[in-house]
Write an enzyme that holds these catalytic residues in place. Structure first.
Site, short mmCIF file in Angstrom:
data_model
loop_
_atom_site.label_atom_id
_atom_site.label_comp_id
_atom_site.label_asym_id
_atom_site.label_seq_id
_atom_site.Cartn_x
_atom_site.Cartn_y
_atom_site.Cartn_z
CG ASP A 110 -2.01 -0.96 1.21
OD1 ASP A 110 -1.98 -1.84 0.33
OD2 ASP A 110 -2.90 -0.86 2.07
CG ASP A 111 0.14 3.78 2.28
OD1 ASP A 111 -1.01 3.49 1.88
OD2 ASP A 111 0.43 3.92 3.47
CG HIS A 160 -4.37 2.81 -0.59
ND1 HIS A 160 -5.24 1.97 0.04
CD2 HIS A 160 -3.49 3.20 0.38
CE1 HIS A 160 -4.92 1.87 1.32
NE2 HIS A 160 -3.87 2.62 1.55
CG HIS A 164 -3.53 7.30 2.28
ND1 HIS A 164 -3.56 7.34 3.65
CD2 HIS A 164 -3.36 6.00 1.96
CE1 HIS A 164 -3.40 6.12 4.14
NE2 HIS A 164 -3.29 5.28 3.13
CG HIS A 265 2.29 0.11 4.33
ND1 HIS A 265 2.02 -0.74 5.39
CD2 HIS A 265 1.14 0.80 4.10
CE1 HIS A 265 0.77 -0.57 5.78
NE2 HIS A 265 0.20 0.34 5.02
ZN LIG Z 1 -2.69 3.23 3.20
#
Ligand SMILES: [Zn+2]
Length: 320
Positions: A110-111, A160, A164, A265
């Site tokens: 993620d991210d 995502h 965010h 991540h």
């Molecule tokens: Zn995230």
């Protein structure tokens, strides 16, 4: 005349020793029985939860069909569901049959993209593994190049969210759609991929979206998008995360014979350091690796009204 001593088994039956052993056995059964019962109930409960989750998903999909087949809206409901009219191209075909592969690991990052993504891609390529990248909105040339490489290497590239930022994306269903459309478009314009899956920041249910998560989940399902939470968290966003803690969290979290969606991540240097060891460990344990697609049975958190918290505990990934 002296009695003949009884031999072997005959002598044992009815002896003090026999009754002592009998008492030990009874005590053991009294102590152990509740544990066996709890174990059996726990297994049954897990199976039931899994069945309920699958049913809930199917029901949601069935109850929220494509916009074209929805009944005409009126009154109060119409004003509350105005977001259904927005982004008429933000739909994908509904998936109703899901597969659940055994002893499989789905590594998810993620991210990103970030300065570590390229090296993570190199490690995955070295081991010939496919994974899933849930990305955020970064438009610098290097980030756009990385999005293309993720696709070229055969991984799943999915949204995502663009910003965010929990407070804005979860302010309302409209806000989430605005943000989702932005990252969905960025992925499409950069790589030609029309994403059909995504991951909610913080998971489907979190402290920031309690007021809207049911409506939001239903709207995303109505549009055909499948969202994935996770079974195993590497907790690599935790303050004191290290290469070893990441490896241990995954070793302790994976289900031996089950399906494992692992949250990591690609913004974390410790994740990069741990990745090789994670892969080698899981390969030695004979796990298969795969990427997420919209026909994989999703893991979705739900809110437990009795415990006043969501059902799967995990770490929430960091805000920007
Ligand atoms: Zn995230």
């Amino acid at each position: 005349m002296r009695k003949k001593p009884k031999a072997g088994r005959e002598a044992y039956l009815g002896s003090v020793c026999f009754f002592r052993h009998l008492i030990y056995l009874c005590l053991f059964l009294i102590v152990a029985a509740p544990y066996f019962c709890i174990g059996a109930l726990y297994r049954q409960n897990r199976e039931l939860h899994s069945q309920i989750r699958d049913l809930t998903l199917k029901t949601l999909v069935a109850n929220f069909p494509h916009k074209s087949s929805l009944p005409p809206k009126s009154g109060k409901i119409a004003s509350n569901l105005n977001y259904q009219d927005r982004y008429p191209d933000l739909y994908c075909s509904h998936q109703t049959a899901f597969v659940k592969k055994k002893k499989t690991v789905y590594l998810t990052f993620d991210d990103g993209p970030s300065m570590f993504t390229e090296k993570i891609l190199n490690i995955l390529a070295k081991h010939k593994l496919k994974a899933t990248f849930f990305v955020v909105g970064r438009k610098d040339p290097k980030s756009l190049e990385l999005l293309k490489r993720i696709v070229d290497d055969g991984h799943t590239l999915a949204p995502h969210t663009y910003t965010h930022i929990y407070s804005s994306i979860y302010a309302s269903v409209d806000s989430f759609l605005d943000d989702f459309n932005k990252i969905h478009s960025l992925i499409y314009e950069t790589t030609g991929v029309k994403a059909t899956i995504f991951r909610f920041p913080g998971g489907t249910v979190n402290a920031h979206n309690r007021k809207i998560y049911r409506e939001l989940s239903a709207e995303m399902l109505r549009r055909g998008y499948i969202f994935f939470d996770w079974d195993v968290s590497a907790a690599d966003c935790a303050k004191n995360a290290t290469e070893t803690s990441i490896l241990n969290n995954i070793i302790n979290g994976v289900h031996k014979n089950g399906r494992n969606i692992v949250l990591m991540h690609d913004t974390s240097e410790e994740t990069l350091k741990a990745l090789e060891r994670v892969i080698v460990y899981l390969k030695n344990k004979k796990f298969a690796f795969d990427r997420l697609t919209n026909d994989i049975a999703p893991v979705t958190f739900h809110y437990n009204y009795f415990k006043r918290r969501r059902s799967i505990k995990d770490g929430i990934c960091g805000q920007f």
